[in-house]
Design an enzyme around this catalytic site. Structure first.
Site, short mmCIF file in Angstrom:
data_model
loop_
_atom_site.label_atom_id
_atom_site.label_comp_id
_atom_site.label_asym_id
_atom_site.label_seq_id
_atom_site.Cartn_x
_atom_site.Cartn_y
_atom_site.Cartn_z
N ASN A 9 -24.93 12.20 -16.88
CA ASN A 9 -26.23 11.73 -17.37
C ASN A 9 -26.87 12.88 -18.13
O ASN A 9 -27.31 13.86 -17.53
CB ASN A 9 -27.08 11.31 -16.16
CG ASN A 9 -28.50 10.95 -16.55
OD1 ASN A 9 -28.82 10.83 -17.75
ND2 ASN A 9 -29.36 10.78 -15.57
N TRP A 10 -26.94 12.73 -19.45
CA TRP A 10 -27.43 13.84 -20.28
C TRP A 10 -28.95 13.87 -20.36
O TRP A 10 -29.50 14.78 -20.99
CB TRP A 10 -26.83 13.74 -21.69
CG TRP A 10 -25.35 13.93 -21.74
CD1 TRP A 10 -24.52 14.25 -20.69
CD2 TRP A 10 -24.51 13.83 -22.89
NE1 TRP A 10 -23.22 14.34 -21.13
CE2 TRP A 10 -23.18 14.08 -22.48
CE3 TRP A 10 -24.74 13.53 -24.24
CZ2 TRP A 10 -22.10 14.06 -23.36
CZ3 TRP A 10 -23.66 13.50 -25.11
CH2 TRP A 10 -22.36 13.77 -24.68
N LYS A 11 -29.60 12.88 -19.79
CA LYS A 11 -31.07 12.86 -19.78
C LYS A 11 -31.61 13.11 -21.20
O LYS A 11 -31.00 12.66 -22.15
CB LYS A 11 -31.60 13.86 -18.74
CG LYS A 11 -30.94 13.63 -17.37
CD LYS A 11 -31.58 14.39 -16.24
CE LYS A 11 -30.84 14.07 -14.94
NZ LYS A 11 -31.45 14.67 -13.76
N HIS A 95 -32.94 5.15 -12.31
CA HIS A 95 -32.88 6.58 -12.00
C HIS A 95 -34.22 7.05 -11.43
O HIS A 95 -35.28 6.56 -11.83
CB HIS A 95 -32.54 7.37 -13.27
CG HIS A 95 -32.19 8.79 -12.98
ND1 HIS A 95 -33.16 9.75 -12.78
CD2 HIS A 95 -30.99 9.40 -12.80
CE1 HIS A 95 -32.55 10.90 -12.50
NE2 HIS A 95 -31.24 10.72 -12.51
N GLU A 97 -35.96 9.54 -11.99
CA GLU A 97 -36.93 10.02 -13.00
C GLU A 97 -37.66 8.85 -13.65
O GLU A 97 -38.83 8.96 -14.01
CB GLU A 97 -36.20 10.90 -14.02
CG GLU A 97 -35.86 12.25 -13.41
CD GLU A 97 -34.57 12.88 -13.92
OE1 GLU A 97 -34.07 12.48 -14.99
OE2 GLU A 97 -34.05 13.78 -13.22
N GLU A 167 -28.68 9.26 -5.14
CA GLU A 167 -29.18 10.54 -5.65
C GLU A 167 -30.43 10.94 -4.87
O GLU A 167 -31.54 10.49 -5.20
CB GLU A 167 -29.53 10.43 -7.13
CG GLU A 167 -28.37 10.05 -8.02
CD GLU A 167 -28.57 10.54 -9.45
OE1 GLU A 167 -27.73 11.31 -9.92
OE2 GLU A 167 -29.59 10.19 -10.07
N GLY A 173 -31.47 18.47 -9.89
CA GLY A 173 -31.93 19.58 -10.72
C GLY A 173 -32.44 20.77 -9.93
O GLY A 173 -33.04 21.69 -10.49
N SER A 213 -27.24 17.87 -8.19
CA SER A 213 -26.67 19.22 -8.24
C SER A 213 -25.17 19.25 -7.98
O SER A 213 -24.67 20.16 -7.32
CB SER A 213 -27.42 20.16 -7.29
OG SER A 213 -28.80 20.25 -7.68
N GLY A 234 -25.89 15.58 -13.65
CA GLY A 234 -26.89 15.89 -14.66
C GLY A 234 -26.54 17.19 -15.37
O GLY A 234 -25.69 17.22 -16.26
N GLY A 235 -27.18 18.28 -14.96
CA GLY A 235 -27.05 19.57 -15.65
C GLY A 235 -25.62 19.99 -15.97
O GLY A 235 -25.33 20.42 -17.09
P1 13P Z 1 -28.46 17.31 -11.60
O1 13P Z 1 -26.94 17.22 -11.54
O2 13P Z 1 -28.93 18.14 -12.75
O3 13P Z 1 -29.04 17.68 -10.29
O4 13P Z 1 -28.99 15.82 -11.94
C1 13P Z 1 -28.53 14.76 -11.17
C2 13P Z 1 -28.96 13.50 -11.81
O5 13P Z 1 -30.14 13.17 -11.82
C3 13P Z 1 -27.94 12.64 -12.44
O6 13P Z 1 -28.45 11.40 -12.76
#
Ligand code: 13P
Length: 251
Positions: A9-11, A95, A97, A167, A173, A213, A234-235
């Site tokens: 997920n590149w957000k 998600h 967020e 999640e 993050g 993470s 994510g990251g």
């Molecule tokens: P991180 O891997 O950066 O913690 O993000 C997880 C995430 O929200 C994937 O959707």
């Protein structure tokens, strides 16, 4: 056997050029990978160019959200069939967020899931508790509410088009991943819950991903858990080498 999924997920990161460079670097690193479904989720504007760059590869494309109507006067929204048209096979829905910053509720998640399935997309449905929920011993209550809300009115057959991503919000993050056991415990709870609603065969076939993470150095332990069927990253999905290392966790 459930085929694992590793999804990135590149957000809100990457221009079209950066997204193209990332997948062009990724493709050779995962070209020989089998037995894992690989998915990347760029921003809307990069979907079509990334779809073109991925053509003929073993990497599939997801959007990060969708609306529930097919078309109409809904300024700023994108419909599932338009995501299909742009080359998506998957869409992330609910998600944390989106729940936290954009007013997503279990009810809107439910509408989006139904719309995504109707358009032939695989829905990656996110659930997870906050730190306060966990400290209040409310993790299972929250997850139960999110799952029963997201899947209200769905048929057992439609579960074939759904992947759940657990999640924990406190692990996103933060570099603070859930322990393998913490994640496994919630995955088992989710599978039992889905089994109660839709029957055990459908629950046993359902892929449940962990997100929060996930990195190359912790993916193996998570993936060794019997009820963890992949990761939503994510990251660490933003760079080809770290994402490929996660995809190739079994190597
Ligand atoms: P991180 O891997 O950066 O913690 O993000 C997880 C995430 O929200 C994937 O959707």
């Amino acid at each position: 056997m459930r085929t694992p999924i590793i999804a990135g997920n590149w957000k809100l990161f990457k221009t079209i050029a950066e997204a193209g460079a990332m997948v062009n670097a990724l493709k050779p690193l995962v070209a020989g990978t089998s037995g894992v479904e690989i998915v990347v989720a760029p921003v809307f504007t990069a979907l079509r160019p990334v779809a073109d760059a991925l053509a003929g590869s073993n990497v599939r494309l997801a959007a990060q959200d969708c609306y529930w109507e097919e078309e109409g006067a809904f300024t700023g929204e994108v419909a599932p069939r338009q995501l299909k048209d742009a080359g998506c096979s998957h869409v992330i829905i609910g998600h944390s967020e989106r729940r936290q910053f954009f007013g997503e509720t279990d009810e809107t998640v439910n509408k989006k899931v139904k719309a995504a399935l109707a358009a032939g997309l695989i829905a990656i449905v996110c659930v997870g508790e906050t730190l306060t929920d966990r400290e209040d011993d409310a993790t299972f209550t929250i997850i139960e509410k999110q799952i029963s809300g997201a899947f209200a009115g769905l048929s057992t057959d439609s579960l074939a088009g759904i992947v759940i991503a657990y999640e924990p919000v406190w692990a996103i993050g933060t570099g603070k991943t859930a322990t393998d056991q913490q994640a496994q415990e919630v995955h088992v709870f989710i599978r039992k819950l889905v089994g109660k609603i839709f029957g055990q065969p459908a629950a046993n076939a359902m892929r449940i991903l962990y997100g929060g993470s996930v990195k190359p150095d912790n993916v193996k332990g998570l993936m060794a858990q019997p009820d963890i069927d992949g990761a939503l990253v994510g990251g660490a999905s933003l760079k080809a080498d770290s994402f490929a290392a996660i995809v190739n966790f079994a190597c």
